[in-house]
Design a protein around this motif. Structure first.
Motif, PDB file in Angstrom:
ATOM      1  N   SER A 180       0.859  -1.185   0.000  1.00  0.00           N
ATOM      2  CA  SER A 180       0.000   0.000   0.000  1.00  0.00           C
ATOM      3  C   SER A 180       0.892   1.231   0.000  1.00  0.00           C
ATOM      4  O   SER A 180       2.120   1.123   0.014  1.00  0.00           O
ATOM      5  CB  SER A 180      -0.938  -0.017   1.210  1.00  0.00           C
ATOM      6  OG  SER A 180      -0.192  -0.114   2.415  1.00  0.00           O
ATOM      7  N   ALA A 181       0.282   2.415  -0.015  1.00  0.00           N
ATOM      8  CA  ALA A 181       1.094   3.625  -0.186  1.00  0.00           C
ATOM      9  C   ALA A 181       0.433   4.825   0.487  1.00  0.00           C
ATOM     10  O   ALA A 181      -0.788   4.861   0.691  1.00  0.00           O
ATOM     11  CB  ALA A 181       1.308   3.911  -1.674  1.00  0.00           C
ATOM     12  N   ILE A 182       1.268   5.784   0.813  1.00  0.00           N
ATOM     13  CA  ILE A 182       0.814   7.070   1.347  1.00  0.00           C
ATOM     14  C   ILE A 182       1.488   8.171   0.545  1.00  0.00           C
ATOM     15  O   ILE A 182       2.694   8.121   0.300  1.00  0.00           O
ATOM     16  CB  ILE A 182       1.191   7.229   2.833  1.00  0.00           C
ATOM     17  CG1 ILE A 182       0.446   6.208   3.702  1.00  0.00           C
ATOM     18  CG2 ILE A 182       0.896   8.649   3.326  1.00  0.00           C
ATOM     19  CD1 ILE A 182       0.917   6.193   5.146  1.00  0.00           C
ATOM     20  N   THR A 183       0.718   9.159   0.132  1.00  0.00           N
ATOM     21  CA  THR A 183       1.280  10.392  -0.429  1.00  0.00           C
ATOM     22  C   THR A 183       1.050  11.513   0.572  1.00  0.00           C
ATOM     23  O   THR A 183      -0.073  11.717   1.038  1.00  0.00           O
ATOM     24  CB  THR A 183       0.615  10.755  -1.763  1.00  0.00           C
ATOM     25  OG1 THR A 183       0.911   9.747  -2.735  1.00  0.00           O
ATOM     26  CG2 THR A 183       1.143  12.093  -2.280  1.00  0.00           C
ATOM     27  N   LEU A 184       2.118  12.197   0.925  1.00  0.00           N
ATOM     28  CA  LEU A 184       2.015  13.404   1.751  1.00  0.00           C
ATOM     29  C   LEU A 184       2.298  14.594   0.848  1.00  0.00           C
ATOM     30  O   LEU A 184       3.400  14.739   0.323  1.00  0.00           O
ATOM     31  CB  LEU A 184       3.017  13.350   2.899  1.00  0.00           C
ATOM     32  CG  LEU A 184       3.190  14.629   3.732  1.00  0.00           C
ATOM     33  CD1 LEU A 184       1.871  15.085   4.322  1.00  0.00           C
ATOM     34  CD2 LEU A 184       4.244  14.427   4.817  1.00  0.00           C
ATOM     35  N   LEU A 185       1.285  15.421   0.639  1.00  0.00           N
ATOM     36  CA  LEU A 185       1.407  16.595  -0.223  1.00  0.00           C
ATOM     37  C   LEU A 185       1.278  17.844   0.644  1.00  0.00           C
ATOM     38  O   LEU A 185       0.271  18.032   1.337  1.00  0.00           O
ATOM     39  CB  LEU A 185       0.321  16.581  -1.295  1.00  0.00           C
ATOM     40  CG  LEU A 185       0.359  17.724  -2.313  1.00  0.00           C
ATOM     41  CD1 LEU A 185       1.656  17.714  -3.100  1.00  0.00           C
ATOM     42  CD2 LEU A 185      -0.844  17.635  -3.254  1.00  0.00           C
ATOM     43  N   VAL A 186       2.309  18.691   0.592  1.00  0.00           N
ATOM     44  CA  VAL A 186       2.349  19.915   1.394  1.00  0.00           C
ATOM     45  C   VAL A 186       2.427  21.094   0.431  1.00  0.00           C
ATOM     46  O   VAL A 186       3.432  21.297  -0.241  1.00  0.00           O
ATOM     47  CB  VAL A 186       3.560  19.920   2.348  1.00  0.00           C
ATOM     48  CG1 VAL A 186       3.518  21.156   3.242  1.00  0.00           C
ATOM     49  CG2 VAL A 186       3.593  18.641   3.185  1.00  0.00           C
ATOM     50  N   THR A 187       1.355  21.874   0.349  1.00  0.00           N
ATOM     51  CA  THR A 187       1.280  22.954  -0.635  1.00  0.00           C
ATOM     52  C   THR A 187       1.624  24.295  -0.002  1.00  0.00           C
ATOM     53  O   THR A 187       1.624  24.452   1.218  1.00  0.00           O
ATOM     54  CB  THR A 187      -0.119  23.018  -1.269  1.00  0.00           C
ATOM     55  OG1 THR A 187      -1.083  23.315  -0.242  1.00  0.00           O
ATOM     56  CG2 THR A 187      -0.474  21.688  -1.929  1.00  0.00           C
ATOM     57  N   GLY A 188       1.886  25.283  -0.870  1.00  0.00           N
ATOM     58  CA  GLY A 188       2.347  26.582  -0.389  1.00  0.00           C
ATOM     59  C   GLY A 188       1.447  27.753  -0.723  1.00  0.00           C
ATOM     60  O   GLY A 188       1.869  28.904  -0.556  1.00  0.00           O
ATOM     61  N   ASP A 189       0.205  27.488  -1.158  1.00  0.00           N
ATOM     62  CA  ASP A 189      -0.660  28.626  -1.524  1.00  0.00           C
ATOM     63  C   ASP A 189      -2.125  28.408  -1.165  1.00  0.00           C
ATOM     64  O   ASP A 189      -3.015  29.022  -1.761  1.00  0.00           O
ATOM     65  CB  ASP A 189      -0.524  28.937  -3.017  1.00  0.00           C
ATOM     66  CG  ASP A 189      -0.973  27.790  -3.920  1.00  0.00           C
ATOM     67  OD1 ASP A 189      -1.306  26.701  -3.400  1.00  0.00           O
ATOM     68  OD2 ASP A 189      -0.991  27.984  -5.153  1.00  0.00           O
ATOM     69  N   GLU A 190      -2.397  27.573  -0.171  1.00  0.00           N
ATOM     70  CA  GLU A 190      -3.796  27.292   0.195  1.00  0.00           C
ATOM     71  C   GLU A 190      -4.528  28.529   0.669  1.00  0.00           C
ATOM     72  O   GLU A 190      -5.707  28.728   0.364  1.00  0.00           O
ATOM     73  CB  GLU A 190      -3.842  26.200   1.266  1.00  0.00           C
ATOM     74  CG  GLU A 190      -5.227  25.615   1.527  1.00  0.00           C
ATOM     75  CD  GLU A 190      -6.086  26.417   2.486  1.00  0.00           C
ATOM     76  OE1 GLU A 190      -7.319  26.207   2.500  1.00  0.00           O
ATOM     77  OE2 GLU A 190      -5.536  27.265   3.236  1.00  0.00           O
TER      78      GLU A 190
END
Length: 376
Positions: A128-138
């Protein structure tokens, strides 16, 4: 907890207002370093139109493996220098500092939760897998990260959004969010004709008068019975006190619980016609689709079951008017649960704070929910 609080202090002290791209890039450097230390790998650094986003992909590379998306952002609304008047502190179990509630605590929780799956050869994610996405303009509407968010969400078992929890209608803190209103933004532009307001006002075509009429029409589009608000906000008109104004404009913020209501409002704006003979044009449209409760209900029920297994009593989930990046994941058909981050209050305000004692159980809930969703 000491490691989580240390990471959180470093992030709060590295101010990251959305509009300051240098500050956002500096914050991304720090998030990257913290994440690499906790997760054992460096993120992909994605710079889009000058805005820095980070992505970790953990676990199985098989595109068909079950995957969970953890979604967070590292930008804040606080300008550089805010630490002078709002210093980082922890006192009597309350943590304070710019961006602590929205949403740097949730970001630290996401990193440390993901780290529990990343230890050892192959970690706990062989299948299985996890993606951690951290954005800079929310905080400014995610103009550069929306496509990235939607791309990462597609095909996921669920998207878990680490925005802060909310309060129930009777004031109980810590409520997860199973619904968010969609957001539409419009600008109505009016072109009339200038004339001297004292000597020949009859030769003018007053854009302010037309603006006043159109504001009244637009207000009529709202429908409180289904939760649709239509709010005129910024307005501009005229040049001098003795000139019939030739131009005017106003902006409108629209919030709706369903895509159908957003579509109705969009069609209504297209019907605007002049009352005085001035030219009326409309720009804008849907910015964020709604996070409808149907997109969250299944994951919310799983969170309830998991919380009971941990001996936790979650308050009733809530629907809120504010939007998040969870609106985008729900908009592409991915089950989405929001509000899994900090418990506290005061987002964007002087009294922004986090209840330190709630960080461990909420992070444990996040870990257990990921395990449940991935079948571990």
């Amino acid at each position: 907890m000491p490691e989580m609080l240390a990471d959180l202090e470093h992030l709060i002290r590295c101010e990251s207002p959305s509009a300051d791209l240098t500050a956002v890039a500096r914050s991304a450097d720090l998030v990257s370093a913290i994440g690499e230390r906790r997760l054992g790998s460096a993120p992909e650094r994605l710079v889009i139109d000058g805005v820095t986003h980070l992505r970790w992909r953990l676990g199985s590379p098989d595109p068909d493996a079950p995957r969970v998306l953890l979604l967070a952002h590292h930008d804040t609304v606080w300008p550089v220098g805010s630490l002078e008047s709002h210093p980082f502190s922890i006192q009597d179990g309350v943590l304070r500092g710019p961006g602590c509630f929205d949403m740097l605590t949730g970001l630290v929780m996401a990193i440390h939760a993901a780290a529990t799956f990343a230890d050892g050869p192959g970690g706990h994610l062989a299948h299985s897998a996890i993606t951690l996405l951290v954005t800079g303009d929310e905080e400014v509407g995610s103009p550069t990260s929306r496509a990235l968010i939607e791309q990462e969400a597609r095909g996921c078992v669920a998207a878990l959004v680490l925005e802060a929890a909310g309060d129930t209608p009777d004031g109980v803190p810590g409520a997860l969010k199973i619904g968010r209103k969609g957001v539409s933004n419009y600008r109505v532009d009016i072109v009339g004709r200038a004339a001297h307001a004292g000597t020949e006002p009859e030769k003018g075509l007053n854009a302010t008068v037309e603006l006043a009429h159109q504001v009244g029409v637009v207000l009529g589009f709202a429908d409180a019975s289904v939760g649709t608000s239509v709010v005129p906000t910024v307005a501009q008109s005229g040049t001098t006190t003795n000139t019939v104004p030739a131009r005017a404009s106003f902006k409108v913020d629209v919030r709706a619980l369903t895509a159908a209501e957003q579509h109705r409002i969009d069609e209504a704006f297209a019907t605007l016609t002049s009352h005085t003979g001035a030219t009326v044009t409309v720009a804008g449209g849907v910015n964020r689709p709604p996070l409808e409760t149907s997109a969250a209900e299944g994951t919310w029920q799983r969170a309830l079951a998991v919380s009971k297994g941990l001996g936790m009593d979650l308050p009733d989930a809530i629907v809120v008017g504010g939007a998040s990046d969870g609106n985008f994941t729900a908009g592409v058909g991915v089950p989405t649960l929001d509000g899994l981050g900090a418990v506290g209050g005061g987002a964007h305000a002087d009294h922004e704070h986090v209840l330190v004692g709630e960080i461990p159980p909420r992070t444990a809930l996040l870990v257990a929910l990921i395990q449940d969703l991935l079948g571990d």
